[in-house]
Scaffold this motif. Structure first.
Motif, PDB file in Angstrom:
ATOM      1  N   GLY A  40       0.843  -1.241  -0.056  1.00 30.83           N
ATOM      2  CA  GLY A  40      -0.169   0.005   0.006  1.00 30.83           C
ATOM      3  C   GLY A  40       0.982   1.460  -0.095  1.00 30.83           C
ATOM      4  O   GLY A  40       0.288   2.470   0.078  1.00 30.83           O
ATOM      5  N   LEU A  41       2.325   1.232  -0.204  1.00 27.29           N
ATOM      6  CA  LEU A  41       3.132   2.283  -0.255  1.00 27.29           C
ATOM      7  C   LEU A  41       3.733   2.656  -1.576  1.00 27.29           C
ATOM      8  O   LEU A  41       3.931   1.586  -2.359  1.00 27.29           O
ATOM      9  N   VAL A  42       3.824   3.878  -1.809  1.00 23.81           N
ATOM     10  CA  VAL A  42       4.586   4.634  -2.954  1.00 23.81           C
ATOM     11  C   VAL A  42       5.452   5.132  -2.499  1.00 23.81           C
ATOM     12  O   VAL A  42       5.383   6.341  -1.621  1.00 23.81           O
ATOM     13  N   TRP A  43       6.774   5.171  -3.336  1.00 20.29           N
ATOM     14  CA  TRP A  43       7.922   6.161  -2.618  1.00 20.29           C
ATOM     15  C   TRP A  43       8.633   6.294  -3.775  1.00 20.29           C
ATOM     16  O   TRP A  43       8.776   5.607  -4.782  1.00 20.29           O
ATOM     17  N   ALA A  44       9.322   7.569  -3.729  1.00 20.36           N
ATOM     18  CA  ALA A  44      10.476   8.025  -4.975  1.00 20.36           C
ATOM     19  C   ALA A  44      11.774   8.350  -3.991  1.00 20.36           C
ATOM     20  O   ALA A  44      11.597   8.713  -2.936  1.00 20.36           O
ATOM     21  N   ILE A  45      12.567   8.071  -4.678  1.00 21.78           N
ATOM     22  CA  ILE A  45      14.080   7.991  -4.079  1.00 21.78           C
ATOM     23  C   ILE A  45      15.014   9.218  -4.591  1.00 21.78           C
ATOM     24  O   ILE A  45      14.843   9.665  -5.793  1.00 21.78           O
ATOM     25  N   VAL A  62       1.272   3.889   8.600  1.00 23.89           N
ATOM     26  CA  VAL A  62       2.356   4.211   9.460  1.00 23.89           C
ATOM     27  C   VAL A  62       3.373   3.259   9.814  1.00 23.89           C
ATOM     28  O   VAL A  62       4.507   3.389   9.690  1.00 23.89           O
ATOM     29  N   ALA A  63       2.799   2.178  10.281  1.00 28.91           N
ATOM     30  CA  ALA A  63       3.941   0.965  10.563  1.00 28.91           C
ATOM     31  C   ALA A  63       4.699   0.471   9.350  1.00 28.91           C
ATOM     32  O   ALA A  63       5.687   0.111   9.382  1.00 28.91           O
ATOM     33  N   GLY A  64       3.944   0.298   8.285  1.00 31.97           N
ATOM     34  CA  GLY A  64       4.363   0.066   6.774  1.00 31.97           C
ATOM     35  C   GLY A  64       5.676   1.200   6.622  1.00 31.97           C
ATOM     36  O   GLY A  64       6.769   0.687   5.938  1.00 31.97           O
ATOM     37  N   VAL A  65       5.458   2.337   6.789  1.00 33.17           N
ATOM     38  CA  VAL A  65       6.439   3.507   6.530  1.00 33.17           C
ATOM     39  C   VAL A  65       7.645   3.326   7.404  1.00 33.17           C
ATOM     40  O   VAL A  65       8.732   3.141   6.935  1.00 33.17           O
ATOM     41  N   HIS A  66       7.586   2.712   8.723  1.00 34.47           N
ATOM     42  CA  HIS A  66       8.690   2.575   9.627  1.00 34.47           C
ATOM     43  C   HIS A  66       9.160   1.186   9.317  1.00 34.47           C
ATOM     44  O   HIS A  66      10.503   1.192   9.416  1.00 34.47           O
ATOM     45  N   SER A  67       8.602   0.245   8.785  1.00 38.72           N
ATOM     46  CA  SER A  67       9.119  -0.797   8.438  1.00 38.72           C
ATOM     47  C   SER A  67      10.063  -0.479   7.387  1.00 38.72           C
ATOM     48  O   SER A  67      11.254  -1.087   7.157  1.00 38.72           O
ATOM     49  N   LEU A  68       9.535   0.210   6.401  1.00 37.47           N
ATOM     50  CA  LEU A  68      10.684   0.694   4.989  1.00 37.47           C
ATOM     51  C   LEU A  68      11.705   1.395   5.530  1.00 37.47           C
ATOM     52  O   LEU A  68      12.804   1.056   4.916  1.00 37.47           O
ATOM     53  N   ALA A  69      11.555   2.299   6.731  1.00 39.47           N
ATOM     54  CA  ALA A  69      12.635   3.036   6.919  1.00 39.47           C
ATOM     55  C   ALA A  69      13.729   2.032   7.788  1.00 39.47           C
ATOM     56  O   ALA A  69      14.915   2.104   7.475  1.00 39.47           O
ATOM     57  N   ARG A  70      13.052   1.146   8.470  1.00 42.65           N
ATOM     58  CA  ARG A  70      14.153   0.199   9.033  1.00 42.65           C
ATOM     59  C   ARG A  70      14.860  -0.538   8.146  1.00 42.65           C
ATOM     60  O   ARG A  70      16.118  -0.746   8.176  1.00 42.65           O
ATOM     61  N   ASP A  71      14.093  -1.044   6.923  1.00 40.23           N
ATOM     62  CA  ASP A  71      14.755  -1.845   5.954  1.00 40.23           C
ATOM     63  C   ASP A  71      15.866  -1.062   5.431  1.00 40.23           C
ATOM     64  O   ASP A  71      16.784  -1.643   4.949  1.00 40.23           O
ATOM     65  N   LEU A  72      15.490   0.333   5.039  1.00 39.26           N
ATOM     66  CA  LEU A  72      16.462   1.103   4.376  1.00 39.26           C
ATOM     67  C   LEU A  72      17.576   1.328   5.015  1.00 39.26           C
ATOM     68  O   LEU A  72      18.970   1.130   4.632  1.00 39.26           O
ATOM     69  N   ILE A  97      10.822   9.902  -0.306  1.00 34.96           N
ATOM     70  CA  ILE A  97       9.412  10.444   0.015  1.00 34.96           C
ATOM     71  C   ILE A  97       8.565   9.369   0.095  1.00 34.96           C
ATOM     72  O   ILE A  97       8.425   8.914  -0.943  1.00 34.96           O
ATOM     73  N   VAL A  98       7.538   9.198   1.026  1.00 31.54           N
ATOM     74  CA  VAL A  98       6.675   7.874   0.936  1.00 31.54           C
ATOM     75  C   VAL A  98       5.405   8.521   1.155  1.00 31.54           C
ATOM     76  O   VAL A  98       5.052   9.197   2.028  1.00 31.54           O
ATOM     77  N   ILE A  99       4.442   7.826   0.421  1.00 29.21           N
ATOM     78  CA  ILE A  99       3.079   7.959   0.694  1.00 29.21           C
ATOM     79  C   ILE A  99       2.381   6.768   0.596  1.00 29.21           C
ATOM     80  O   ILE A  99       2.593   5.856   0.243  1.00 29.21           O
ATOM     81  N   GLY A 100       1.033   6.716   1.155  1.00 28.29           N
ATOM     82  CA  GLY A 100       0.005   5.665   1.114  1.00 28.29           C
ATOM     83  C   GLY A 100      -1.477   6.358   1.061  1.00 28.29           C
ATOM     84  O   GLY A 100      -1.616   7.621   1.324  1.00 28.29           O
ATOM     85  N   GLY A 102      -4.459   8.106   2.312  1.00 21.88           N
ATOM     86  CA  GLY A 102      -4.540   8.685   3.516  1.00 21.88           C
ATOM     87  C   GLY A 102      -3.524   8.918   4.446  1.00 21.88           C
ATOM     88  O   GLY A 102      -3.821   9.167   5.553  1.00 21.88           O
ATOM     89  N   ILE A 103      -2.229   8.457   4.025  1.00 27.48           N
ATOM     90  CA  ILE A 103      -1.222   8.914   4.923  1.00 27.48           C
ATOM     91  C   ILE A 103      -0.131   9.628   4.330  1.00 27.48           C
ATOM     92  O   ILE A 103       0.161   9.342   3.120  1.00 27.48           O
ATOM     93  N   GLY A 104       0.838  10.230   4.894  1.00 28.63           N
ATOM     94  CA  GLY A 104       1.715  10.968   4.277  1.00 28.63           C
ATOM     95  C   GLY A 104       1.545  12.232   3.686  1.00 28.63           C
ATOM     96  O   GLY A 104       0.683  12.928   4.238  1.00 28.63           O
ATOM     97  N   PRO A 105       2.531  12.942   3.208  1.00 26.87           N
ATOM     98  CA  PRO A 105       4.130  12.508   2.859  1.00 26.87           C
ATOM     99  C   PRO A 105       4.784  12.260   4.053  1.00 26.87           C
ATOM    100  O   PRO A 105       4.731  13.232   5.155  1.00 26.87           O
ATOM    101  N   PHE A 106       5.746  11.302   3.989  1.00 28.89           N
ATOM    102  CA  PHE A 106       6.864  11.371   4.941  1.00 28.89           C
ATOM    103  C   PHE A 106       8.166  11.264   4.145  1.00 28.89           C
ATOM    104  O   PHE A 106       8.163  10.819   2.925  1.00 28.89           O
ATOM    105  N   MET A 107       9.129  11.524   4.776  1.00 26.54           N
ATOM    106  CA  MET A 107      10.554  11.502   4.434  1.00 26.54           C
ATOM    107  C   MET A 107      10.968  10.503   5.289  1.00 26.54           C
ATOM    108  O   MET A 107      11.328  10.571   6.651  1.00 26.54           O
TER     109      MET A 107
END
Length: 186
Positions: A40-45, A62-72, A97-100, A102-107
């Motif tokens: 459910g996430l889309v991100w650009a690098i 939001v938990a998915g965003v944190h999981s992506l950040a941890r993996d990065l 930059i990550v969106i989902g 109803g959530i985001g944007p996050f960096m």
């Protein structure tokens, strides 16, 4: 470098835009070479993204965003990625930059940090300063997400010599289905 920007308008539409310039060889990739989608996430690098992220699925939360950040962060720690010195200092800046829906944007960055801007917009890359200025003006004019991101992309491509090529725009609306459109440099 690049431009990657995210924006949320007052109606809840969230968007993401990025260019296709690769400045190590100053060539252009396909218009979606810097944008990824998983679960459910889309991100650009901006920077050199480790390839692991193309194989994992992240929930659009939001938990998915944190999981992506941890993996990065964990991928950047690996020596074969070349982003970390023996002392643990990051040598290659990696941001997304990550969106989902109803959530985001996050960096997120190579340290595993997750930032959510209070203003509803954020940009990374060499063109981020002019993109941020364009989105600031768009926000003050109550512009919609597509208009604001178009202004950010146009400003970065026009004013930063390391941004360019076709862009990729992704809009996520709370009501509408997801849309992808090509953006061309002005």
């Amino acid at each position: 470098m690049t431009i990657a920007a995210g924006y949320r308008d007052g109606k809840g539409t969230i968007g993401l835009i990025c260019d296709s310039a690769v400045t190590t060889s100053f060539s252009f990739r396909s218009d979606n070479a810097k944008m990824f989608e998983s679960g459910g996430l889309v991100w650009a690098i901006a920077g050199i993204m480790p390839p692991v992220f193309r194989q994992k699925r992240y929930p659009g939360t939001v938990a998915g965003v944190h999981s992506l950040a941890r993996d990065l962060y964990e991928a950047c720690l690996k020596k074969n990625h070349g982003a970390v010195t023996e002392e643990g200092v990051f040598t290659i800046p990696v941001y997304a930059i990550v969106i989902g829906k109803g959530i985001g944007p996050f960096m997120i960055d190579a340290t595993g940090s997750v930032l959510e801007p209070t203003e509803g917009y954020i940009a990374v890359g060499s063109g981020s300063d002019v993109a941020m200025g364009a989105m600031h003006m768009a926000k003050s004019l109550d512009a919609d997400t597509e208009t604001a991101l178009g202004a950010a992309f146009g400003a970065a491509v026009d004013l930063d010599p390391f941004c360019g090529g076709p862009g990729c725009l992704r809009l996520l609306s709370p009501v509408e289905a997801r849309k992808t459109r090509k953006r061309t440099a002005t």
